[in-house]
Write an enzyme that holds these catalytic residues in place. Structure first.
Site, PDB file in Angstrom:
ATOM      1  N   LYS A  54     -18.664  -0.890 -12.142  1.00  0.00           N
ATOM      2  CA  LYS A  54     -18.765  -1.259 -10.725  1.00  0.00           C
ATOM      3  C   LYS A  54     -19.060  -0.022  -9.877  1.00  0.00           C
ATOM      4  CE  LYS A  54     -15.858  -5.344 -11.206  1.00  0.00           C
ATOM      5  NZ  LYS A  54     -14.641  -6.098 -10.865  1.00  0.00           N
ATOM      6  N   GLN A  98      -8.392  -4.001  -9.236  1.00  0.00           N
ATOM      7  CA  GLN A  98      -8.792  -4.600 -10.507  1.00  0.00           C
ATOM      8  C   GLN A  98      -7.610  -5.304 -11.171  1.00  0.00           C
ATOM      9  OE1 GLN A  98     -11.962  -4.666 -11.497  1.00  0.00           O
ATOM     10  NE2 GLN A  98     -11.664  -5.630 -13.484  1.00  0.00           N
ATOM     11  N   ASP A 121     -13.212  -8.990  -2.996  1.00  0.00           N
ATOM     12  CA  ASP A 121     -13.055  -9.921  -4.117  1.00  0.00           C
ATOM     13  C   ASP A 121     -12.829 -11.358  -3.649  1.00  0.00           C
ATOM     14  OD1 ASP A 121     -13.248  -9.116  -6.816  1.00  0.00           O
ATOM     15  OD2 ASP A 121     -11.446  -7.884  -6.621  1.00  0.00           O
TER      16      ASP A 121
HETATM   17  N1  LUD Z   1     -10.302  -8.102 -11.202  1.00  0.00           N
HETATM   18  C1  LUD Z   1     -12.386  -8.952 -12.009  1.00  0.00           C
HETATM   19  N2  LUD Z   1     -10.602  -8.506 -13.497  1.00  0.00           N
HETATM   20  C2  LUD Z   1     -11.329  -8.996 -14.647  1.00  0.00           C
HETATM   21  N3  LUD Z   1     -19.671  -7.857 -18.646  1.00  0.00           N
HETATM   22  C3  LUD Z   1     -14.303  -8.703 -13.480  1.00  0.00           C
HETATM   23  C4  LUD Z   1     -15.846  -8.667 -15.401  1.00  0.00           C
HETATM   24  C5  LUD Z   1     -18.033  -7.634 -15.382  1.00  0.00           C
HETATM   25  N4  LUD Z   1     -10.009  -7.772  -8.952  1.00  0.00           N
HETATM   26  C6  LUD Z   1     -10.769  -8.167  -9.947  1.00  0.00           C
HETATM   27  O1  LUD Z   1     -14.936  -7.933 -12.745  1.00  0.00           O
HETATM   28  O2  LUD Z   1     -13.998  -9.522 -10.421  1.00  0.00           O
HETATM   29  C7  LUD Z   1     -12.866  -9.052 -10.682  1.00  0.00           C
HETATM   30  N5  LUD Z   1     -12.034  -8.636  -9.687  1.00  0.00           N
HETATM   31  N6  LUD Z   1     -13.147  -9.290 -13.118  1.00  0.00           N
HETATM   32  N7  LUD Z   1     -14.653  -9.059 -14.745  1.00  0.00           N
HETATM   33  C8  LUD Z   1     -13.590  -9.866 -15.330  1.00  0.00           C
HETATM   34  C9  LUD Z   1     -12.493  -9.908 -14.293  1.00  0.00           C
HETATM   35  C10 LUD Z   1     -11.087  -8.500 -12.229  1.00  0.00           C
HETATM   36  C11 LUD Z   1     -16.018  -8.926 -16.730  1.00  0.00           C
HETATM   37  C12 LUD Z   1     -17.194  -8.530 -17.381  1.00  0.00           C
HETATM   38  C13 LUD Z   1     -18.200  -7.879 -16.708  1.00  0.00           C
HETATM   39  C14 LUD Z   1     -16.881  -8.013 -14.737  1.00  0.00           C
HETATM   40  C15 LUD Z   1     -19.457  -7.444 -17.404  1.00  0.00           C
HETATM   41  O3  LUD Z   1     -20.255  -6.728 -16.835  1.00  0.00           O
HETATM   42  C16 LUD Z   1     -20.819  -7.536 -19.421  1.00  0.00           C
HETATM   43  C17 LUD Z   1     -21.640  -8.784 -19.685  1.00  0.00           C
HETATM   44  O4  LUD Z   1     -21.056  -9.882 -19.678  1.00  0.00           O
HETATM   45  O5  LUD Z   1     -22.846  -8.643 -19.925  1.00  0.00           O
HETATM   46  C18 LUD Z   1     -20.385  -6.987 -20.765  1.00  0.00           C
HETATM   47  C19 LUD Z   1     -19.648  -5.678 -20.617  1.00  0.00           C
HETATM   48  C20 LUD Z   1     -19.159  -5.189 -21.984  1.00  0.00           C
HETATM   49  O6  LUD Z   1     -17.910  -5.114 -22.123  1.00  0.00           O
HETATM   50  O7  LUD Z   1     -19.986  -4.901 -22.823  1.00  0.00           O
END
Ligand code: LUD
Ligand code: NAP
Length: 286
Positions: A54, A98, A121
């Site tokens: 991020k 997070q 968020d």
């Molecule tokens: N907390 C989130 N916790 C977890 N995957 C995310 C997430 C990008 N406060 C707060 O960002 O919005 C949030 N706000 N969350 N998450 C999960 C959740 C939080 C999960 C995966 C990814 C954000 C991401 O970029 C990639 C993909 O799916 O292509 C893979 C990344 C890898 O591990 O290879």
């Protein structure tokens, strides 16, 4: 039918490109860049990766990020003090706390401590309430990104039967509200739902947000459906998979998102968008 792949990675890239232009305009007009405050508590390795991605994404589009780390042993008061500092910091327009927080910390209390105007968020109860009553506010990043992915198919949401599996505050519930707002007929499933396969089979749109590897089977999917897989699960061999049995579902679906490369990148792009929107609202209210 073999599904068309919804390329979340490519769509997120387009979003970031458009945002970069808007951030530049904002920065020229107001003399300062939008800023995101990032709080990471504890040492969950997945959270550390997401937070880093991020922050990198912020940098690429010209958004400042302000990072604070706290140990897993941090007290509620210590987390609250950092949130208060960011609430008062004029350089910060959005705050990301997070999740999950380490055990012992009250997640709801900490999320409610973030100023609703900086709630990038969209997890503050005020913003959840705005979404429920259809008033403008911050919309949670993951379900917001899912709407863009569904819209990318060109299929009409109005009147479609959307089946959301999962009812969490961060994905399932806001997802259902957004789909309802677009006039879908929405069914929300959870761990007590009876006959889940039969319910899912009615979905013209299926959004899976459960956290169970490949739980949604291919033969549950209606021919031609739009299948959005929010799940991020790690297999024993370290590779990632979603909540949907992708190969089997892709034989029946009309459109499907992969994991990785589907919803995840959109979540990050929407966080950048929310941060910019927060900065614009603040600048325009002066
Ligand atoms: N907390 C989130 N916790 C977890 N995957 C995310 C997430 C990008 N406060 C707060 O960002 O919005 C949030 N706000 N969350 N998450 C999960 C959740 C939080 C999960 C995966 C990814 C954000 C991401 O970029 C990639 C993909 O799916 O292509 C893979 C990344 C890898 O591990 O290879
Ligand atoms: P969560 O808070 O654990 O919620 C899971 C939901 O699934 C709950 O509502 C639960 O029902 C339901 N559920 C559990 N087992 C079920 C079953 N056997 N049948 C039907 N429903 C069942 O999870 P979350 O935070 O919403 O996240 C869900 C998944 O999405 C996770 O894999 C997470 O990592 C991923 N995620 C991805 C992103 C992204 O950007 N790609 C963002 C956020 C989350 P009850 O309410 O009855 O317990």
């Amino acid at each position: 039918m073999t599904a068309q792949i919804i390329d979340g990675k490519a769509i997120a890239k387009q979003c970031r490109k458009a945002l970069k232009g808007r951030v530049k305009e904002f920065t020229e007009q107001y003399g300062h860049a939008p800023g995101l405050g990032v709080i990471l508590v504890g040492d969950d390795p997945a959270s550390a990766v997401y937070v880093r991605n991020k922050e990198k994404a912020c940098e690429k589009v010209g958004i400042n990020s302000f990072h604070r780390d706290l140990p897993a042993t941090a007290t509620q008061e210590q987390v609250a003090a950092i949130i208060d500092e960011m609430n008062a910091d004029d350089r910060v327009h959005g705050i990301l706390l997070q999740l999950p927080l380490p055990k012992g910390l009250d997640e709801q209390a900490m999320l409610a401590r973030i100023h609703p105007d900086k709630d990038a968020d969209g997890f503050h109860p005020i913003n959840a309430g705005y979404l429920a009553v259809g008033k403008e506010g911050y919309v949670p990043c993951t379900p917001k990104g899912v709407m863009t992915l569904i819209e990318s198919t060109g299929q009409s949401i109005e009147g479609a039967h959307a089946v959301v599996i999962g009812r969490s505050n961060i994905v399932g519930k806001p997802q259902a509200q957004l789909l309802l707002g677009k006039n879908a007929t929405v069914t929300v499933c959870h761990s007590r739902t009876r006959n889940l396969p039969e319910v899912v089979a009615q979905g013209d749109i299926v959004v899976a947000a459960v956290g169970r590897p490949e739980m949604v089977k291919g033969d549950w999917i209606k021919e031609g459906a739009i299948v959005i897989d929010v799940g991020i699960n790690r297999r024993d061999d370290g590779t990632l998979c979603g909540d949907v049995d992708y190969d089997a579902a892709a034989e029946r679906a009309g459109w499907i998102t992969p994991v990785p490369g589907g919803v995840g990148p959109m979540t990050i792009a929407m966080l950048l968008e929310n941060t910019l929107e927060g900065a614009i609202r603040k600048a325009e209210s002066r």
